[in-house]
Design an enzyme around this catalytic site. Structure first.
Site, PDB file in Angstrom:
ATOM      1  N   ASP A 228     111.087   3.506  -5.169  1.00  0.00           N
ATOM      2  CA  ASP A 228     110.016   2.522  -5.128  1.00  0.00           C
ATOM      3  C   ASP A 228     108.898   3.006  -4.219  1.00  0.00           C
ATOM      4  O   ASP A 228     108.680   4.211  -4.090  1.00  0.00           O
ATOM      5  CB  ASP A 228     110.563   1.161  -4.682  1.00  0.00           C
ATOM      6  CG  ASP A 228     109.877   0.004  -5.375  1.00  0.00           C
ATOM      7  OD1 ASP A 228     108.664  -0.185  -5.140  1.00  0.00           O
ATOM      8  OD2 ASP A 228     110.527  -0.719  -6.144  1.00  0.00           O
TER       9      ASP A 228
ATOM     10  N   HIS B 170     106.120  -3.701  -2.193  1.00  0.00           N
ATOM     11  CA  HIS B 170     107.020  -3.833  -3.337  1.00  0.00           C
ATOM     12  C   HIS B 170     108.394  -3.228  -3.046  1.00  0.00           C
ATOM     13  O   HIS B 170     109.438  -3.834  -3.320  1.00  0.00           O
ATOM     14  CB  HIS B 170     106.387  -3.164  -4.555  1.00  0.00           C
ATOM     15  CG  HIS B 170     107.097  -3.411  -5.841  1.00  0.00           C
ATOM     16  ND1 HIS B 170     108.069  -2.584  -6.336  1.00  0.00           N
ATOM     17  CD2 HIS B 170     106.958  -4.412  -6.749  1.00  0.00           C
ATOM     18  CE1 HIS B 170     108.507  -3.059  -7.495  1.00  0.00           C
ATOM     19  NE2 HIS B 170     107.845  -4.165  -7.767  1.00  0.00           N
TER      20      HIS B 170
ATOM     21  N   SER C 105     111.029  -6.933 -11.576  1.00  0.00           N
ATOM     22  CA  SER C 105     111.194  -6.103 -10.381  1.00  0.00           C
ATOM     23  C   SER C 105     112.065  -6.785  -9.348  1.00  0.00           C
ATOM     24  O   SER C 105     112.712  -6.120  -8.538  1.00  0.00           O
ATOM     25  CB  SER C 105     109.830  -5.792  -9.750  1.00  0.00           C
ATOM     26  OG  SER C 105     109.172  -4.768 -10.428  1.00  0.00           O
TER      27      SER C 105
END
Length: 765
Positions: free
Chosen positions: A147, A224, A547
């Site tokens: 990520d 994220h 996600s």
């Protein structure tokens, strides 16, 4: 002639009666509370008619339609049918007896927990016999996260109570830039690497530009990666405060598991950009380092129809190698729903995850001046009331810069698609003096909170059009358009209707429809997890998307790897799919949000919503190995050379990887069946492996798709100490001339304890 004494007595009596009536009325009013009247699945898509029917139902107990409109607070007409109204206890009892009412629920205030999604999945830390506690909360597992890096200073990554790092770990924490391995790595974060060469080439950046614009380290620049990592394996953080709400204890699915961070995504104009070359490098190191599984909440920017071994799907190639080394790879299915044929990450070796909600819902009402109430995304403790201003022709930050005093002191609604535009616009609107910001947007990744800049609410495009229509009608009638942004309420438990949200990408698999995707679903709506400052609030942020769903499954897989270290990635996927909650196994209906709002099917959620404790003991598994995946690649029509170039697998002594007679993709031993082009009939093969009781007898349970007949041979499976694997055949015959759309069913094996169910999708062309 009237007696004066009698007249006085009558007047006095009437005064007493009037006072008593007023006292009773006030007592009733004081007794009034908010109740939710749940009516089940909505009957159609005409939202105005649904609301009108709600008024009709309520008027039966409050006396008139006008009074019903006054007492009704919200009309729920998008995902399900129901309404909230202020009623006395006697009125609530009365309305509960009406034939159309499914349930009357007394409204309550709840404190929310991110671990609510884990409690919903059956992984409460207070239950000693569940998978979480049987595996010591995943203490021995190492989760690799592909990520945007990690914000290691978050309390979510503390290593309190954790034992020594597993001796088999061969990875490193790489100190560079502002990332200090001595400070930022611990018994929780045991690995941290970063990869930027591919991104550098993509963006045509030189070294000077890199140094100026990017933190060349494993530090997360967008939040994220931190959010996903803490969802999978975040440590316990108590009493988290979030915009005035006490969120209780926040944690990940395997709170004692270790994290190995592979930063392959880099900030580019407010979003994360991940390059395929960097992805492959990260996977390559992860295999070498000794991770137990890989979590990848990433998807291709290119066509979802690309072959799994083409350059557009480098995650497919890298994950093939990981799985070949016994490392499960969990991938997000994408956020392009609710349209069909949008699912991404479709390789059969991947565990592809769709999003669902959990049994917690945050309801934030938005009421227009015409008394229409919409439910939007956002979380607020204070009410905002003011004039409304909206523009149908402004859809980007560049256009919003032209706005000046016309939005000062007003609630502004705009149609936006890009998150970077939203953040920039917030700052501009704040400077101008706007009261609040409503963003109308299609479902997309990472619905973020920026409330510390300006109160922000999210509505979908349909709701945005309703707001815009109201604004235009008010102006044409020379009325001031007004809006009230309400206080959020949190509902938990059986009051919440389970569904697959609009944003979650749907099947069928556009590239190889014989491979049913997605595989499973997991909570991905309003997930609270760690982020980096200044994003979020107190270091945490609510986000929605697949996600967020994928790391839920990653946390579960970490626990399963500890419970069953000898299980292959395919066995783990099979256990998740065959035990998932769906229309055959869950106590209530699970809906698919979108046009028509229907019961969810395998193209919405695969086998269903993950059931971790069920997956611990699935009874039977549909296992696969590297040769099965090679046969799949061969079935796509690729030459030996192309398969070799993609996989780097050694050929046989004759130089051949693909067999002369290539097996049908329909015979791939997946825990699902998908037949996109049924002619008259087809017979497919499957093999099941017994991982339950040594001596077991399973009987088949068939739920055929509409217009088909299914025969299974043998229809009884008998296992003993010598018989561990049994093959069977499934003959599917069409009873209809043509089926232009897929229809769905299931096949299950039942031994009285286990219900080993696989989904079936069939279409006759």
């Amino acid at each position: 002639m009237n007696n004066p004494t009698s007249s006085l007595f009558l007047l006095f009596f009437l005064l007493i009666v009037t006072c008593l009536c007023e006292i009773i009325a006030k007592a009733d009013e004081a007794d009034s509370k908010i109740y939710i009247i749940y009516l089940g699945h909505k009957p159609h898509d005409d939202h105005e008619l649904i609301t009108d029917s709600h008024h009709d139902i309520l008027s039966q107990v409050v006396g008139s339609k006008e009074e019903a409109k006054k007492l009704m607070m919200y009309s729920y007409r998008h995902g399900f049918s129901g309404f909230a109204a202020k009623l006395t206890s006697s009125q609530a009892k009365q309305i509960g007896e009406l034939p159309d009412v499914v349930r009357v629920i007394k409204n309550s205030l709840y404190k929310t927990h991110t671990s609510r999604s884990w409690d919903f999945l059956g992984l409460s830390r207070n239950s000693p016999n569940n998978l979480l506690n049987k595996t010591n909360q995943g203490d021995a597992a190492i989760i690799g996260v592909l990520d945007s890096g990690i914000w290691a200073e978050s309390e979510a990554f503390n290593d309190n109570g954790m034992g020594p790092i597993p001796s088999r770990w061969k990875g490193i924490c790489k100190s560079e830039g502002n990332f200090n391995a001595t400070k930022h790595c611990n018994k929780k974060i045991i690995g941290a690497r970063w990869y930027i060469k591919g991104f550098m080439e993509d963006m045509e950046l030189n070294q000077t530009m890199l140094q100026k614009n990017h933190n060349l380290s494993a530090i997360d620049a967008v939040g994220h990666g931190s959010h996903c990592a803490s969802t999978a394996a975040g440590s316990y953080v108590n009493n988290v405060q979030y915009y005035g709400f006490n969120m209780g204890t926040v944690r990940g699915g395997a709170p004692l598991a270790r994290l190995a961070i592979y930063k392959i995504c880099w900030e580019d104009d407010g979003a994360a950009h991940c390059n395929g070359a960097d992805i492959l490098a990260g996977i390559d190191d992860a295999i070498k380092d000794g991770v137990d599984l890989l979590s990848a909440s990433i998807g291709s920017y290119g066509s979802i129809n690309s072959a799994d071994i083409n350059e557009e799907s480098l995650l497919g190639i890298g994950s093939y190698h990981a799985v070949s080394h016994g490392i499960p790879v969990i991938a997000a299915g994408g956020n392009s729903g609710p349209d069909s044929d949008t699912i991404s990450n479709t390789a059969p070796w991947l565990i592809t995850v769709a999003a669902s909600n959990s049994d917690r819902q945050i309801l934030t009402p938005l009421t227009l001046g015409n008394n229409k109430t919409l439910l939007c995304q956002g979380i607020f403790k204070e009410e905002i009331f003011g004039p409304l201003m909206t523009f149908g022709n402004i859809t980007s930050f560049e256009e919003i810069k032209s706005l000046t005093t016309e939005v000062k002191g007003k609630v502004v609604m705009l149609f936006f698609q890009h998150q970077e535009d939203i953040l920039k616009s917030l700052k501009t609107l704040k400077t101008i003096g706007a009261l609040a910001f409503i963003v109308a947007t299609s479902p997309f990744i990472q619905i973020a909170e920026f409330n510390q800049v300006l109160p922000i609410y999210y509505v979908d495009l349909e709701q945005g059009n309703q707001i815009f229509d109201y604004f235009q009608q008010s102006q044409s009638n020379n009325k001031d358009p007004m809006i009230k942004l309400g206080i959020s309420e949190v509902v938990e438990g059986q009051d919440v209707v389970l569904k697959v949200p609009k944003l979650s990408s749907r099947g069928p698999n556009a590239f190889a429809p014989e491979i049913l995707k997605p595989d499973v679903a997991a909570p991905g709506v309003n997930i609270l997890a760690a982020t980096l400052p200044p994003n979020g609030y107190n270091g945490f942020q609510l986000q929605s998307g697949t996600s967020m769903a994928a790391p839920h499954v990653s946390g579960i897989v970490a626990l399963l790897k500890v419970a069953h270290p000898d299980w292959s990635p395919a066995a783990i996927k099979s256990a998740l799919v065959t035990t998932a909650w769906n229309e055959d196994t869950y106590e209530s209906e699970i809906f698919s949000e979108g046009e028509g709002n229907k019961i969810a099917d395998p193209f919405d959620f695969g086998g269903g919503i993950c059931n971790p404790n069920g997956a611990t003991d699935p009874g039977l598994v549909y296992d696969m190995d590297k040769n099965d995946y090679l046969n799949y690649l061969c079935s796509l029509g690729y030459s030996n050379d192309k398969v070799y170039n993609a996989t780097k697998e050694k050929s046989t002594s004759s130089g051949i990887i693909c067999p002369n007679e290539i097996p049908s993709r329909l015979d791939l031993n997946l825990p699902s069946i998908s037949i996109p082009n049924l002619k008259n009939s087809v017979t497919i093969k499957r093999i099941v492996t017994n991982v339950g009781n040594v001596n077991a007898i399973y009987k088949v349970v068939i739920k055929p798709p509409r217009n088909t007949v299914i025969e299974v041979s043998p229809h009884i499976l008998k296992f003993d100490s010598k018989t561990k694997k049994i093959s069977f055949e499934v003959k599917i015959t069409s009873t209809h001339q043509r089926m232009s759309k897929f229809t769905f069913g299931s096949l299950a094996w039942n031994d009285g304890k286990h219900f080993v169910r696989i989904p079936i999708a069939v279409r006759k062309q």
